[in-house]
Design an enzyme around this catalytic site. Sequence first.
Site, PDB file in Angstrom:
ATOM      1  N   GLU A  27       0.830  -1.208   0.000  1.00 48.83           N
ATOM      2  CA  GLU A  27       0.000   0.000   0.000  1.00 48.83           C
ATOM      3  C   GLU A  27       0.863   1.256   0.000  1.00 48.83           C
ATOM      4  O   GLU A  27       1.901   1.293   0.669  1.00 48.83           O
ATOM      5  CB  GLU A  27      -0.848  -0.057   1.282  1.00 48.83           C
ATOM      6  CG  GLU A  27      -1.645   1.148   1.605  1.00 48.83           C
ATOM      7  CD  GLU A  27      -2.257   1.036   3.003  1.00 48.83           C
ATOM      8  OE1 GLU A  27      -3.456   1.259   3.122  1.00 48.83           O
ATOM      9  OE2 GLU A  27      -1.529   0.727   3.975  1.00 48.83           O
ATOM     10  N   HIS A  29       2.524   4.646   0.929  1.00 50.14           N
ATOM     11  CA  HIS A  29       2.821   5.298   2.207  1.00 50.14           C
ATOM     12  C   HIS A  29       3.518   6.629   1.962  1.00 50.14           C
ATOM     13  O   HIS A  29       4.595   6.900   2.508  1.00 50.14           O
ATOM     14  CB  HIS A  29       3.670   4.386   3.093  1.00 50.14           C
ATOM     15  CG  HIS A  29       2.866   3.374   3.854  1.00 50.14           C
ATOM     16  ND1 HIS A  29       2.409   2.215   3.301  1.00 50.14           N
ATOM     17  CD2 HIS A  29       2.412   3.360   5.134  1.00 50.14           C
ATOM     18  CE1 HIS A  29       1.718   1.524   4.201  1.00 50.14           C
ATOM     19  NE2 HIS A  29       1.705   2.203   5.325  1.00 50.14           N
ATOM     20  N   ASP A  38       3.731  -1.691   5.970  1.00 47.13           N
ATOM     21  CA  ASP A  38       2.859  -2.473   6.861  1.00 47.13           C
ATOM     22  C   ASP A  38       3.327  -3.917   7.028  1.00 47.13           C
ATOM     23  O   ASP A  38       2.807  -4.653   7.878  1.00 47.13           O
ATOM     24  CB  ASP A  38       1.415  -2.452   6.336  1.00 47.13           C
ATOM     25  CG  ASP A  38       0.789  -1.070   6.454  1.00 47.13           C
ATOM     26  OD1 ASP A  38       1.431  -0.162   7.005  1.00 47.13           O
ATOM     27  OD2 ASP A  38      -0.356  -0.900   5.990  1.00 47.13           O
ATOM     28  N   HIS A 113      -1.537  -3.507   9.430  1.00 45.22           N
ATOM     29  CA  HIS A 113      -2.366  -2.770   8.452  1.00 45.22           C
ATOM     30  C   HIS A 113      -3.768  -2.607   9.029  1.00 45.22           C
ATOM     31  O   HIS A 113      -4.461  -3.593   9.315  1.00 45.22           O
ATOM     32  CB  HIS A 113      -2.384  -3.564   7.135  1.00 45.22           C
ATOM     33  CG  HIS A 113      -3.271  -3.019   6.066  1.00 45.22           C
ATOM     34  ND1 HIS A 113      -3.105  -1.760   5.523  1.00 45.22           N
ATOM     35  CD2 HIS A 113      -4.328  -3.578   5.419  1.00 45.22           C
ATOM     36  CE1 HIS A 113      -4.036  -1.580   4.582  1.00 45.22           C
ATOM     37  NE2 HIS A 113      -4.784  -2.650   4.509  1.00 45.22           N
ATOM     38  N   GLU A 115      -6.727  -1.997   8.082  1.00 41.62           N
ATOM     39  CA  GLU A 115      -7.944  -2.591   7.513  1.00 41.62           C
ATOM     40  C   GLU A 115      -8.017  -4.118   7.669  1.00 41.62           C
ATOM     41  O   GLU A 115      -9.025  -4.728   7.289  1.00 41.62           O
ATOM     42  CB  GLU A 115      -8.064  -2.218   6.034  1.00 41.62           C
ATOM     43  CG  GLU A 115      -8.345  -0.743   5.765  1.00 41.62           C
ATOM     44  CD  GLU A 115      -7.099   0.132   5.768  1.00 41.62           C
ATOM     45  OE1 GLU A 115      -6.029  -0.311   6.253  1.00 41.62           O
ATOM     46  OE2 GLU A 115      -7.191   1.281   5.301  1.00 41.62           O
ATOM     47  N   HIS A 166      -1.580   7.372   9.261  1.00 39.87           N
ATOM     48  CA  HIS A 166      -0.984   6.652   8.132  1.00 39.87           C
ATOM     49  C   HIS A 166       0.168   7.417   7.471  1.00 39.87           C
ATOM     50  O   HIS A 166       0.003   8.582   7.097  1.00 39.87           O
ATOM     51  CB  HIS A 166      -2.073   6.362   7.089  1.00 39.87           C
ATOM     52  CG  HIS A 166      -1.572   5.634   5.890  1.00 39.87           C
ATOM     53  ND1 HIS A 166      -1.407   4.267   5.867  1.00 39.87           N
ATOM     54  CD2 HIS A 166      -1.164   6.081   4.687  1.00 39.87           C
ATOM     55  CE1 HIS A 166      -0.929   3.915   4.691  1.00 39.87           C
ATOM     56  NE2 HIS A 166      -0.762   4.997   3.952  1.00 39.87           N
ATOM     57  N   GLU A 171       4.606   5.626  11.737  1.00 36.26           N
ATOM     58  CA  GLU A 171       5.173   4.732  10.716  1.00 36.26           C
ATOM     59  C   GLU A 171       6.511   5.262  10.197  1.00 36.26           C
ATOM     60  O   GLU A 171       7.456   4.494   9.982  1.00 36.26           O
ATOM     61  CB  GLU A 171       4.181   4.523   9.567  1.00 36.26           C
ATOM     62  CG  GLU A 171       3.020   3.627   9.977  1.00 36.26           C
ATOM     63  CD  GLU A 171       2.088   3.284   8.829  1.00 36.26           C
ATOM     64  OE1 GLU A 171       1.696   2.110   8.726  1.00 36.26           O
ATOM     65  OE2 GLU A 171       1.728   4.196   8.045  1.00 36.26           O
TER      66      GLU A 171
HETATM   67 ZN    ZN Z   1       0.857   1.635   7.153  1.00 34.89          ZN
HETATM   68 MN    MN Z   2      -1.981   0.210   6.039  1.00 38.74          MN
END
Ligand code: ZN
Ligand code: MN
Length: 246
Positions: A27, A29, A38, A113, A115, A166, A171
């Site tokens: 994904e 970032h 992630d 992650h 979700e 995010h 992160e």
């Molecule tokens: Zn992430």
């Molecule tokens: Mn994520």
Amino acid sequence: MLAEHMTWVEYQEAVKKIVILPLGAFEQHGPHLPLNVDVVIPSRLAECAAEQLEGMVLPAINYGYKSQPTSGGGPLFPGTTSLDGETLIHLILDILRDTYRHGGRKFLLLNGHYENMAFATEAVDLFLREAKDARLVILAWWDIVSEKLVKEIWAEAGFPGWDTEHASIAETSLMLYFTPEHVRVDKIVDDQSERTPPYAIFPPPADIVPKSGVLYKATYASQAKGEMLAKEITESIVRIVRQELA
Ligand code: ZN
Ligand code: MN
């Protein structure tokens, strides 16, 4: 402790201890972090914890459930590649079943992650219908960060909530600590969407996603903050596993 480096002879002993499965995603970032953040974060935390627990870390799941606009930027960014819920549930379930068949009984699903959580829960629920003597903990690393550390790390920027974090302070800091060579420090930006509705809109309108893919203030990240987070989270994982899966 990494299962992928073990022989079957070593694996057959290690599988009887604590088995850790990192859950990741592929994904976006932001312009400064790689697509596998992630995966990297829960994998490295899993290694740190496994060292103290004498646990075994399975190869991470490198893809996750669909990125949502207000917690990951959503599906429109180049690279973000996600699984249907059914696929993710069955991927986790298949891994749990086969690891159980080899003698695994104590599992930690370490999620990186946002979700993924509901699908991991569903996989575990289905698994337990067959694996009556298995015990599992599912945790997302951000959920076990103490309030005290949140206050300290977000003292200047203000804490926006974990979904909005995010590609931002946590992160970026953890990546600066774990794999600084993969952080494009000259590309780090602060950003936010024009609005953050407390509901989901399909298809997502452009103004609920910041253009950069950074959902908050990444410039407040630092390697020192990453180290504080990594150390506290590792300690907590070890304590939780000892308490719940002993
Ligand atoms: Zn992430
Ligand atoms: Mn994520």
